[in-house]
Design a protein around this motif. Structure first.
Motif, PDB file in Angstrom:
ATOM      1  N   ALA A 174      47.422  39.205  39.698  1.00 33.17           N
ATOM      2  CA  ALA A 174      47.031  40.562  40.084  1.00 33.17           C
ATOM      3  C   ALA A 174      45.678  40.616  40.775  1.00 33.17           C
ATOM      4  O   ALA A 174      45.391  41.551  41.529  1.00 33.17           O
ATOM      5  N   CYS A 175      44.846  39.614  40.538  1.00 32.43           N
ATOM      6  CA  CYS A 175      43.485  39.618  41.072  1.00 32.43           C
ATOM      7  C   CYS A 175      43.456  39.680  42.593  1.00 32.43           C
ATOM      8  O   CYS A 175      42.653  40.417  43.175  1.00 32.43           O
ATOM      9  N   GLY A 176      44.339  38.911  43.255  1.00 32.37           N
ATOM     10  CA  GLY A 176      44.327  38.840  44.716  1.00 32.37           C
ATOM     11  C   GLY A 176      44.505  40.184  45.401  1.00 32.37           C
ATOM     12  O   GLY A 176      43.615  40.640  46.130  1.00 32.37           O
ATOM     13  N   PRO A 177      45.647  40.854  45.196  1.00 32.94           N
ATOM     14  CA  PRO A 177      45.849  42.138  45.878  1.00 32.94           C
ATOM     15  C   PRO A 177      44.858  43.218  45.465  1.00 32.94           C
ATOM     16  O   PRO A 177      44.447  44.035  46.283  1.00 32.94           O
ATOM     17  N   VAL A 178      44.457  43.231  44.179  1.00 29.75           N
ATOM     18  CA  VAL A 178      43.503  44.242  43.722  1.00 29.75           C
ATOM     19  C   VAL A 178      42.148  44.048  44.394  1.00 29.75           C
ATOM     20  O   VAL A 178      41.533  45.004  44.890  1.00 29.75           O
ATOM     21  N   ASN A 204      42.124  39.250  26.766  1.00 29.99           N
ATOM     22  CA  ASN A 204      42.344  38.071  27.600  1.00 29.99           C
ATOM     23  C   ASN A 204      42.868  38.445  28.981  1.00 29.99           C
ATOM     24  O   ASN A 204      42.399  37.935  30.004  1.00 29.99           O
ATOM     25  N   ILE A 205      43.824  39.366  29.031  1.00 34.08           N
ATOM     26  CA  ILE A 205      44.397  39.791  30.317  1.00 34.08           C
ATOM     27  C   ILE A 205      43.362  40.548  31.143  1.00 34.08           C
ATOM     28  O   ILE A 205      43.205  40.306  32.347  1.00 34.08           O
ATOM     29  N   ILE A 206      42.653  41.475  30.519  1.00 40.14           N
ATOM     30  CA  ILE A 206      41.660  42.272  31.239  1.00 40.14           C
ATOM     31  C   ILE A 206      40.554  41.379  31.793  1.00 40.14           C
ATOM     32  O   ILE A 206      40.143  41.518  32.950  1.00 40.14           O
ATOM     33  N   GLU A 207      40.059  40.452  30.975  1.00 44.22           N
ATOM     34  CA  GLU A 207      39.013  39.548  31.445  1.00 44.22           C
ATOM     35  C   GLU A 207      39.509  38.699  32.608  1.00 44.22           C
ATOM     36  O   GLU A 207      38.773  38.444  33.569  1.00 44.22           O
ATOM     37  N   GLY A 208      40.783  38.280  32.549  1.00 39.95           N
ATOM     38  CA  GLY A 208      41.349  37.474  33.620  1.00 39.95           C
ATOM     39  C   GLY A 208      41.488  38.212  34.934  1.00 39.95           C
ATOM     40  O   GLY A 208      41.465  37.601  36.012  1.00 39.95           O
ATOM     41  N   LEU A 209      41.635  39.539  34.879  1.00 41.64           N
ATOM     42  CA  LEU A 209      41.761  40.330  36.113  1.00 41.64           C
ATOM     43  C   LEU A 209      40.528  40.178  37.000  1.00 41.64           C
ATOM     44  O   LEU A 209      40.637  40.124  38.222  1.00 41.64           O
ATOM     45  N   GLY A 210      39.351  40.121  36.387  1.00 41.01           N
ATOM     46  CA  GLY A 210      38.136  40.038  37.184  1.00 41.01           C
ATOM     47  C   GLY A 210      37.530  38.659  37.264  1.00 41.01           C
ATOM     48  O   GLY A 210      36.679  38.402  38.125  1.00 41.01           O
TER      49      GLY A 210
END
Length: 462
Positions: A410-414, A276-282
């Motif tokens: 985390a998505c924004g800065p990455v 769930n977390i990994i999918e949410g990153l992208g």
């Protein structure tokens, strides 16, 4: 002095059991049993006494459908606004007094991030103090409206972060969380379908709300726009509070409720939460950068905005379909479907998109398959309950929402760091060579790894 210890006989299908409850009367004992027996279907209870205890039907009936319609509108209004923040970000970046200010993007990230990340705390408090659940909706609605009203007076980005970001998120969480708790009471066998319909509201909000906000901003500026939205928000949600009610009666005695958090260390939850977390990153990357990429293909402002509209429309259908499927199949089967569709969509369709028609096709595919990932949450709750029967499903949901929030924040800065790298710029075809290639790969890899729980089922962990 503690209430007396009362024994009450309960007939459940063909089995009779006696339950001991501290209560001042048999009526209060009944209500306590119903309130604290979420793992059981209250419709099967037959209390052996003359006074009958009636409840509205579960999984259907007028009350359940009215509740679901109200929950859908809450989802549309509460989550649709922060998901439409891109309209405000564009306006704030180009108009006084915020033009040239730093941290404008933090406003939207803060609104969604705080709502996601605060879920375990809010849900935990509401479960400990169940009598506060319905009042919390009103308190949250007033807090949301107050936050947006104060943001219309803002003169600095910091003011906007506090009001349009933090205040709105706190209020939104207080409105949204009781709705999720009540949903678990109204729908049991059709829970996946009900949650899918509810979460489709975000997609609808992502279509309608940005169009309305863009019109108001262009005609009247941000101060009037925010005040108009306060009126819309209050006038729409306030009448819905009549239908946002629990199905099970609350005990008349004031007490706190204990809940089990031991699932946080279970293998099933840890594996499903990791995906769930990994999918949410992208997941949020395309919604941020699709309009900009469409512009590089020659799209006008209207056509570039159409990419987000198509994505949100597709996610409406994806959420409802996945919600229906999750009621019938194992959660990892449904995650596999979402993973394959979104991974192929990113690597093949977006990666090779060199014209607008192909990009629009990607928006449809990604909305259908990636947009429905959260509709698998009811399956996750069931899988965790199978491993730990005492678990409170609402707390599982809250922790999943917090995991989604980690990805959102985390998505924004990455993504900003990736897009500045310009990897493969001019060295590959389609989106891979456009300067957005790193974003395509990052989104595709996170979509693929979001299905890590599929491997866990093979080894018996899920």
């Amino acid at each position: 002095m503690a209430p007396p210890f009362t024994t009450i006989r309960v007939q459940m299908d063909s089995n009779a059991v006696e339950l001991g409850v501290r209560a001042n009367s048999r009526d209060e004992a009944q209500m306590r049993i119903l309130e604290n027996s979420e793992a059981l279907n209250p419709d099967t209870f037959n209390f052996s006494q003359r006074q009958e205890f009636s409840l509205p039907p579960v999984d259907g009936g007028r009350d359940a459908w009215f509740f679901l319609a109200a929950a859908f509108m809450v989802e549309t209004l509460v989550w649709g606004f922060p998901f439409a923040y891109g309209v405000f970000q564009k306006y704030y970046s180009t108009h006084a007094p915020f033009a040239g200010s730093r941290n404008i993007a933090v406003i939207g990230t803060c609104a969604m991030g705080v709502m996601y990340l605060s879920a375990p705390i809010v849900f935990g408090l509401l479960r400990m103090f169940p009598k506060s659940q319905r009042p919390a909706i009103w308190f949250g609605l007033i807090t949301m409206c107050l936050g947006l009203g104060l943001s219309s007076l803002s003169k600095t980005t910091t003011h906007l972060i506090i009001t349009q970001g933090v205040f709105y998120a706190i209020g939104g969480g207080l409105v949204y969380s009781p709705t999720i708790l009540f949903m678990n009471e109204w729908f049991v066998q059709k829970k996946g379908f009900a949650f899918g319909v509810m979460w489709a509201g975000t997609g609808l909000g992502g279509v309608v709300i940005p169009i309305l906000l863009q019109f108001l901003l262009s005609k009247h500026g941000f101060r009037t726009t925010l005040r108009v939205w306060v009126i819309v928000l209050f006038s729409c949600i306030a009448p819905l509070t009549y239908f946002l009610r629990p199905r099970l009666p609350l005990s008349q005695a004031s007490h706190t409720r204990r809940f089990d958090l031991s699932f946080l260390t279970s293998r099933a939850f840890l594996l499903l939460q990791a995906g769930n977390i990994i999918e949410g990153l992208g997941y949020f990357v395309p919604s941020i950068y699709l309009p900009t990429y469409a512009t590089t293909l020659g799209a006008s402002t209207a056509l570039s905005a159409l990419t987000i509209i198509i994505f949100n429309v597709a996610s409406v259908f994806g959420c409802v379909l996945m919600g229906t499927i999750i009621d019938k199949y194992h959660v990892t089967t449904c995650i596999l479907l979402s993973t394959i569709g979104s991974t192929i969509g990113v690597f093949v369709i977006w990666g090779l998109a060199s014209n607008l028609s192909t990009l629009f096709a990607f928006c449809i595919v990604y909305g259908l398959f990636a947009g429905c990932f959260t509709s698998t949450y009811t399956g996750v709750m069931r899988a965790v309950q199978r491993e730990k029967a005492s678990v409170d499903p609402s707390m599982v949901f809250a922790c999943l929402a917090a995991g989604r929030g980690i990805g959102n924040v985390a998505c924004g800065p990455v993504s900003e760091a990736l897009v500045r790298s310009n990897i493969w710029m001019g060295e590959a075809g389609g989106a891979y060579g456009s300067g957005y290639g790193s974003l395509v790969v990052f989104t595709g890899v996170t979509a693929m790894l979001g299905g890590v729980s599929i491997l866990g089922r093979r080894v018996g962990w899920v």
